[in-house]
Write a protein that holds these residues in place. Structure first.
Motif, PDB file in Angstrom:
ATOM      1  N   VAL A  33     -38.894  74.940 -50.142  1.00 21.13           N
ATOM      2  CA  VAL A  33     -39.578  73.761 -49.619  1.00 21.13           C
ATOM      3  C   VAL A  33     -38.522  72.685 -49.368  1.00 21.13           C
ATOM      4  N   VAL A  34     -38.437  72.206 -48.133  1.00 20.87           N
ATOM      5  CA  VAL A  34     -37.463  71.180 -47.770  1.00 20.87           C
ATOM      6  C   VAL A  34     -38.171  69.831 -47.750  1.00 20.87           C
ATOM      7  N   LEU A  35     -37.750  68.945 -48.640  1.00 22.12           N
ATOM      8  CA  LEU A  35     -38.331  67.610 -48.752  1.00 22.12           C
ATOM      9  C   LEU A  35     -37.351  66.594 -48.176  1.00 22.12           C
ATOM     10  N   ARG A  36     -37.792  65.830 -47.181  1.00 20.90           N
ATOM     11  CA  ARG A  36     -36.930  64.838 -46.550  1.00 20.90           C
ATOM     12  C   ARG A  36     -37.468  63.439 -46.840  1.00 20.90           C
ATOM     13  N   THR A  37     -36.585  62.565 -47.269  1.00 20.28           N
ATOM     14  CA  THR A  37     -36.978  61.208 -47.643  1.00 20.28           C
ATOM     15  C   THR A  37     -36.080  60.198 -46.947  1.00 20.28           C
ATOM     16  N   GLU A  38     -36.701  59.230 -46.302  1.00 17.56           N
ATOM     17  CA  GLU A  38     -35.969  58.129 -45.687  1.00 17.56           C
ATOM     18  C   GLU A  38     -36.273  56.858 -46.467  1.00 17.56           C
ATOM     19  N   VAL A  39     -35.229  56.103 -46.750  1.00 17.02           N
ATOM     20  CA  VAL A  39     -35.366  54.924 -47.608  1.00 17.02           C
ATOM     21  C   VAL A  39     -34.775  53.714 -46.889  1.00 17.02           C
ATOM     22  N   ALA A  40     -35.537  52.623 -46.868  1.00 17.02           N
ATOM     23  CA  ALA A  40     -35.094  51.402 -46.195  1.00 17.02           C
ATOM     24  C   ALA A  40     -35.508  50.187 -47.006  1.00 17.02           C
ATOM     25  N   ASP A  41     -34.702  49.132 -46.927  1.00 19.20           N
ATOM     26  CA  ASP A  41     -35.064  47.861 -47.542  1.00 19.20           C
ATOM     27  C   ASP A  41     -35.227  46.813 -46.446  1.00 19.20           C
ATOM     28  N   ALA A  42     -35.288  45.559 -46.816  1.00 19.13           N
ATOM     29  CA  ALA A  42     -35.529  44.499 -45.839  1.00 19.13           C
ATOM     30  C   ALA A  42     -34.421  44.384 -44.803  1.00 19.13           C
ATOM     31  N   GLY A  66     -31.995  46.413 -56.228  1.00 19.87           N
ATOM     32  CA  GLY A  66     -32.645  46.576 -54.943  1.00 19.87           C
ATOM     33  C   GLY A  66     -34.103  46.976 -55.043  1.00 19.87           C
ATOM     34  N   SER A  67     -34.791  46.820 -53.933  1.00 22.11           N
ATOM     35  CA  SER A  67     -36.158  47.335 -53.781  1.00 22.11           C
ATOM     36  C   SER A  67     -36.238  47.889 -52.365  1.00 22.11           C
ATOM     37  N   ALA A  68     -37.034  48.933 -52.199  1.00 21.15           N
ATOM     38  CA  ALA A  68     -37.057  49.618 -50.912  1.00 21.15           C
ATOM     39  C   ALA A  68     -38.360  50.383 -50.749  1.00 21.15           C
ATOM     40  N   THR A  69     -38.599  50.835 -49.531  1.00 16.65           N
ATOM     41  CA  THR A  69     -39.742  51.674 -49.210  1.00 16.65           C
ATOM     42  C   THR A  69     -39.243  53.078 -48.918  1.00 16.65           C
ATOM     43  N   THR A  70     -39.833  54.072 -49.575  1.00 18.57           N
ATOM     44  CA  THR A  70     -39.486  55.464 -49.314  1.00 18.57           C
ATOM     45  C   THR A  70     -40.572  56.103 -48.461  1.00 18.57           C
ATOM     46  N   THR A  71     -40.163  56.910 -47.526  1.00 19.95           N
ATOM     47  CA  THR A  71     -41.081  57.681 -46.699  1.00 19.95           C
ATOM     48  C   THR A  71     -40.677  59.145 -46.828  1.00 19.95           C
ATOM     49  N   ALA A  72     -41.539  59.939 -47.462  1.00 19.46           N
ATOM     50  CA  ALA A  72     -41.192  61.317 -47.783  1.00 19.46           C
ATOM     51  C   ALA A  72     -42.176  62.282 -47.147  1.00 19.46           C
ATOM     52  N   ARG A  73     -41.645  63.417 -46.722  1.00 17.40           N
ATOM     53  CA  ARG A  73     -42.501  64.447 -46.143  1.00 17.40           C
ATOM     54  C   ARG A  73     -41.890  65.820 -46.388  1.00 17.40           C
ATOM     55  N   VAL A  74     -42.719  66.839 -46.275  1.00 17.95           N
ATOM     56  CA  VAL A  74     -42.234  68.215 -46.301  1.00 17.95           C
ATOM     57  C   VAL A  74     -41.757  68.539 -44.896  1.00 17.95           C
ATOM     58  N   ALA A  75     -40.450  68.701 -44.729  1.00 17.86           N
ATOM     59  CA  ALA A  75     -39.881  68.930 -43.405  1.00 17.86           C
ATOM     60  C   ALA A  75     -39.982  70.381 -42.977  1.00 17.86           C
ATOM     61  N   LEU A  82     -31.293  52.519 -45.757  1.00 12.04           N
ATOM     62  CA  LEU A  82     -30.332  52.618 -46.852  1.00 12.04           C
ATOM     63  C   LEU A  82     -29.767  54.036 -46.963  1.00 12.04           C
ATOM     64  N   TRP A  83     -30.665  55.003 -47.113  1.00 16.53           N
ATOM     65  CA  TRP A  83     -30.191  56.390 -47.189  1.00 16.53           C
ATOM     66  C   TRP A  83     -31.290  57.345 -46.723  1.00 16.53           C
ATOM     67  N   THR A  84     -30.857  58.548 -46.379  1.00 16.92           N
ATOM     68  CA  THR A  84     -31.756  59.653 -46.068  1.00 16.92           C
ATOM     69  C   THR A  84     -31.358  60.823 -46.956  1.00 16.92           C
ATOM     70  N   SER A  85     -32.323  61.397 -47.642  1.00 19.36           N
ATOM     71  CA  SER A  85     -32.012  62.529 -48.514  1.00 19.36           C
ATOM     72  C   SER A  85     -32.831  63.744 -48.115  1.00 19.36           C
ATOM     73  N   GLU A  86     -32.282  64.902 -48.430  1.00 23.06           N
ATOM     74  CA  GLU A  86     -32.979  66.148 -48.166  1.00 23.06           C
ATOM     75  C   GLU A  86     -32.775  67.067 -49.357  1.00 23.06           C
ATOM     76  N   ALA A  87     -33.876  67.472 -49.966  1.00 22.06           N
ATOM     77  CA  ALA A  87     -33.832  68.369 -51.113  1.00 22.06           C
ATOM     78  C   ALA A  87     -34.432  69.712 -50.727  1.00 22.06           C
ATOM     79  N   GLN A  88     -33.771  70.786 -51.118  1.00 20.85           N
ATOM     80  CA  GLN A  88     -34.290  72.129 -50.927  1.00 20.85           C
ATOM     81  C   GLN A  88     -34.758  72.646 -52.286  1.00 20.85           C
TER      82      GLN A  88
END
Length: 284
Positions: free
Chosen positions: A121-130, A101-110, A134-140
């Protein structure tokens, strides 16, 4: 102060293009202990390209885990890796992950929370392909020594274990070289390989990546309670309650609930020291 919460949260999201193939998936699966026994049909679905499925926890390393490292380099964030620990991780799957796969990630400090002696620090990332999300992740990310700035403490995600015996308990032995193998999927923090760096962080030897334990645990749950079908997982969240070390055993306790598995992980060789807590796997 190395962390400026206002600046970090206000910063524009960072986007990046990522891609992966079957070799990345196979390497990740090997990095979390798949392939033992090597010819077991249940293991070949993690290691053989003609039968390959993708554990949802692969989302944490797809694209070599660039979203997390990018988040730690966001405006307002300037931290010493020796003071950084992964506090928690959640991944929500919008559909099963493809092998290629290939995708675009959009990440920000939530958010940035003040735990007095540390910042989270809470990092939220949204990932989508064509084809769409695809998925949304959240790291603390727990940063020692960076608290006390007067911010909010943040919500509590504590979930007491069910008041009954686990439905299943399995032990998973961690290889001595597990952290060295897992690093090849993109987390190069020397805390997991260099004894000198580990000592600076307060450990007597390198520790296993929290996300490696995260993957080992999900695989154990999928193989034990979800008929080996990784595509059934819709969300997976945990809190890193303690560290694990290469060479020791992880004990995974599991409780069935409707469309959910609760889990807790401990280290039996260290008097059941907690490793993962507040762990939830939602599934179809």
């Amino acid at each position: 102060m190395p962390i400026d919460p206002v600046k970090a949260v206000a910063a524009e999201p960072r986007t990046a293009e990522i891609g992966w193939g079957h070799k990345d998936v196979q390497l990740y699966h090997l990095g979390i202990g798949a392939g033992v026994p090597a010819t077991d049909p249940g293991e070949l679905r993690y290691t053989l390209e003609s039968r390959l499925q993708v554990l949802p926890s692969f989302a944490t390393v797809a694209g070599a885990g660039m979203a997390m490292m990018g988040g730690l380099a966001a405006p307002g964030i300037d931290v010493d890796l020796a003071h950084v620990l992964h506090g928690g991780q959640a991944v929500e799957l919008h559909r099963p992950l493809p092998v290629e796969g290939s995708a675009t990630t959009t990440a920000r400090v939530a958010a940035v929370y003040d735990k007095t002696k540390a910042a989270v620090v809470v990092l939220r990332t949204e990932v989508a392909d064509a084809d769409g999300p695809l998925w949304t992740s959240e790291a603390q990310i727990f940063v020692r020594g960076e608290g006390g700035f007067g911010g909010e403490r943040g919500p509590s995600g504590r979930l007491p274990d069910p008041a009954r015996e686990p439905d299943r308990t399995v032990d998973r032995r961690v290889r001595e070289d597990q952290a060295l193998l897992y690093r090849l999927s993109g987390d190069w923090n020397p805390l997991h390989a260099d004894p000198g760096f580990a000592a600076l962080a307060g450990f007597d030897r390198p520790i296993l990546h929290g996300l490696c334990t995260y993957g080992i645990t999900l695989k154990a749950v999928v193989d034990t309670l979800l008929d080996g079908d990784a595509s059934r997982v819709t969300r997976y969240a945990t809190r890193f309650a303690g560290v694990a070390f290469p060479g020791e055993t992880l004990r995974v306790r599991m409780w069935r609930e409707p469309h959910r598995v609760r889990a807790a992980v401990s280290a039996p060789e260290r008097d059941e020291a907690p490793v993962l807590a507040d762990t939830v796997i939602d599934h179809s």
